[in-house]
Write a protein that holds these residues in place. Structure first.
Motif, short mmCIF file in Angstrom:
data_model
loop_
_atom_site.label_atom_id
_atom_site.label_comp_id
_atom_site.label_asym_id
_atom_site.label_seq_id
_atom_site.Cartn_x
_atom_site.Cartn_y
_atom_site.Cartn_z
N ARG A 1 0.14 -31.92 32.09
CA ARG A 1 1.41 -31.31 32.45
C ARG A 1 2.24 -31.13 31.19
O ARG A 1 2.11 -31.89 30.23
N ARG A 2 3.06 -30.13 31.19
CA ARG A 2 3.91 -29.84 30.04
C ARG A 2 5.25 -29.33 30.54
O ARG A 2 5.39 -28.93 31.69
N THR A 3 6.22 -29.34 29.66
CA THR A 3 7.54 -28.84 30.03
C THR A 3 7.53 -27.32 30.08
O THR A 3 6.79 -26.67 29.35
N CYS A 4 8.38 -26.77 30.94
CA CYS A 4 8.38 -25.32 31.18
C CYS A 4 9.09 -24.53 30.09
O CYS A 4 8.91 -23.32 29.99
N GLY A 5 9.92 -25.20 29.30
CA GLY A 5 10.77 -24.50 28.35
C GLY A 5 12.21 -24.55 28.82
O GLY A 5 12.49 -24.50 30.02
N ALA A 6 13.14 -24.64 27.88
CA ALA A 6 14.55 -24.82 28.23
C ALA A 6 15.10 -23.67 29.05
O ALA A 6 15.82 -23.88 30.03
N ALA A 7 14.78 -22.44 28.67
CA ALA A 7 15.33 -21.28 29.37
C ALA A 7 14.84 -21.22 30.81
O ALA A 7 15.62 -21.00 31.75
N ALA A 8 13.53 -21.42 31.00
CA ALA A 8 12.97 -21.38 32.36
C ALA A 8 13.52 -22.52 33.21
O ALA A 8 13.85 -22.33 34.39
N THR A 9 13.64 -23.70 32.62
CA THR A 9 14.16 -24.84 33.37
C THR A 9 15.61 -24.62 33.78
O THR A 9 16.02 -24.99 34.89
N GLU A 10 16.40 -24.01 32.92
CA GLU A 10 17.80 -23.74 33.26
C GLU A 10 17.91 -22.83 34.47
O GLU A 10 18.70 -23.07 35.39
N VAL A 11 17.10 -21.77 34.50
CA VAL A 11 17.12 -20.85 35.63
C VAL A 11 16.69 -21.56 36.92
O VAL A 11 17.33 -21.42 37.97
N LEU A 12 15.62 -22.34 36.83
CA LEU A 12 15.10 -23.04 38.00
C LEU A 12 16.09 -24.09 38.51
O LEU A 12 16.27 -24.25 39.72
N PHE B 1 8.54 -29.45 34.83
CA PHE B 1 7.14 -29.53 34.43
C PHE B 1 6.30 -28.41 35.04
O PHE B 1 6.61 -27.89 36.11
N GLU B 2 5.22 -28.09 34.35
CA GLU B 2 4.21 -27.18 34.88
C GLU B 2 2.84 -27.69 34.44
O GLU B 2 2.72 -28.38 33.43
N TRP B 3 1.82 -27.34 35.22
CA TRP B 3 0.46 -27.71 34.85
C TRP B 3 -0.04 -26.78 33.75
O TRP B 3 0.29 -25.59 33.74
N ALA C 1 -2.07 -24.18 32.16
CA ALA C 1 -2.80 -23.09 32.82
C ALA C 1 -4.29 -23.12 32.51
O ALA C 1 -5.12 -22.86 33.39
N GLY C 2 -4.65 -23.44 31.27
CA GLY C 2 -6.07 -23.50 30.91
C GLY C 2 -6.80 -24.60 31.65
O GLY C 2 -7.94 -24.41 32.11
N ASP C 3 -6.16 -25.77 31.78
CA ASP C 3 -6.77 -26.88 32.50
C ASP C 3 -6.95 -26.54 33.98
O ASP C 3 -7.98 -26.86 34.58
N VAL C 4 -5.94 -25.91 34.56
CA VAL C 4 -6.01 -25.55 35.98
C VAL C 4 -7.12 -24.53 36.21
O VAL C 4 -7.89 -24.63 37.19
N ARG C 5 -7.23 -23.56 35.33
CA ARG C 5 -8.28 -22.55 35.48
C ARG C 5 -9.67 -23.18 35.42
O ARG C 5 -10.55 -22.85 36.20
N ARG C 6 -9.84 -24.11 34.50
CA ARG C 6 -11.14 -24.78 34.37
C ARG C 6 -11.45 -25.62 35.61
O ARG C 6 -12.59 -25.66 36.08
N LEU C 7 -10.45 -26.28 36.15
CA LEU C 7 -10.65 -27.08 37.36
C LEU C 7 -10.99 -26.18 38.55
O LEU C 7 -11.87 -26.52 39.36
N LEU C 8 -10.33 -25.04 38.66
CA LEU C 8 -10.64 -24.10 39.74
C LEU C 8 -12.08 -23.61 39.65
O LEU C 8 -12.78 -23.52 40.67
N GLU C 9 -12.53 -23.33 38.43
CA GLU C 9 -13.91 -22.87 38.25
C GLU C 9 -14.91 -23.95 38.64
O GLU C 9 -15.92 -23.69 39.29
N ALA C 10 -14.62 -25.19 38.23
CA ALA C 10 -15.51 -26.30 38.56
C ALA C 10 -15.52 -26.56 40.07
O ALA C 10 -16.57 -26.83 40.66
N LYS C 11 -14.35 -26.49 40.69
CA LYS C 11 -14.26 -26.72 42.13
C LYS C 11 -15.01 -25.64 42.90
O LYS C 11 -15.73 -25.93 43.86
#
Length: 235
Positions: free
Chosen positions: A129-140, A82-84, A86-96
């Protein structure tokens, strides 16, 4: 059971589910999904493997769940998948940042400093949260298994977390399912339940993940259907 569930949808005049999460039969080495074949009237149905079940399959490769490193291993396993958003995180950082500057006079903070002041509950409330993608998850995952299958995966008593032979067999069998756990494009998995606007901050949404339709009686293989509601694991 499948025929009965499809009939109930027909009689209710409700559109078929878009997505179904299962604990097995998500795919096949010799053709399509057995689950999708059972629901042959729902030709647009997407079948996915429930991520919790995939994680439990990897957990079967540990020597004991009471191991000192079991918790960190499972948390990092989740982070491989999983990953957060990015758009939601950016908006939360701006609000914080806006709230810290307005309420506490904390100006000139770097993004890393603002990020450290955001708690886990806060980010879970406002960010998807969303999945990272199969290729990225395999590497991780490969990196994670190599790390915990080395001296870094041994506790203070010298006991390894992973059963080396067993975890390699699990990896060889389960790696093909990395495509089965990815979020399907175009399917809304979150339901927005409201918005809050902190003083001097930006408007932030609050989200609730609603379980869709569950068959009323025990069935071979747990199944969860997504229709007009949204489903998401408590990640």
């Amino acid at each position: 059971m499948a025929a009965g569930l499809m009939e109930r949808y027909r009689l209710a005049g409700v559109a078929p589910p878009q997505l179904m999460y299962v604990d097995r039969d998500c795919c096949s080495s010799f053709g399509g999904s057995k689950t999708a074949a059972m629901y042959n009237e729902w030709d647009q149905l997407v079948v996915r493997l429930d991520i919790w079940h995939l994680m439990r399959r990897f957990a079967a490769g540990v020597t004991t769940e009471s191991h000192q490193l079991y918790g960190p291993f499972m948390r990092q396993l989740s982070a491989c998948i999983f990953e957060w958003d990015a758009g939601d995180v950016r908006r939360l950082l701006e609000a914080k940042r806006s709230a810290l500057e307005g309420k506490h006079g904390m100006v000139g903070l770097t993004e890393a400093e603002v990020s450290r002041l955001i708690g886990r509950k806060e980010i879970a409330l406002h960010c998807r949260r969303r999945t990272c993608g199969a290729a990225a998850t395999e590497v991780l995952l490969l990196d994670l298994l190599e790390t915990f299958n080395s001296e870094k995966g041994v506790d203070t008593l010298g006991i390894p977390l992973l059963d080396s032979i067993h975890i390699q067999a699990i990896w060889q069998e389960q790696r093909r399912h990395l495509h089965c756990i990815q979020d399907p494009p175009g399917v809304q998995l979150y339901t927005e339940t409201g918005k809050i606007t902190p003083r001097l901050g930006l408007s932030l949404r609050t989200g609730l993940h609603i379980l869709g339709v569950i068959p009323p009686q025990p069935v071979p293989g747990q199944m969860q259907c997504i229709s007009r509601h949204s489903y998401w694991m408590d990640r």
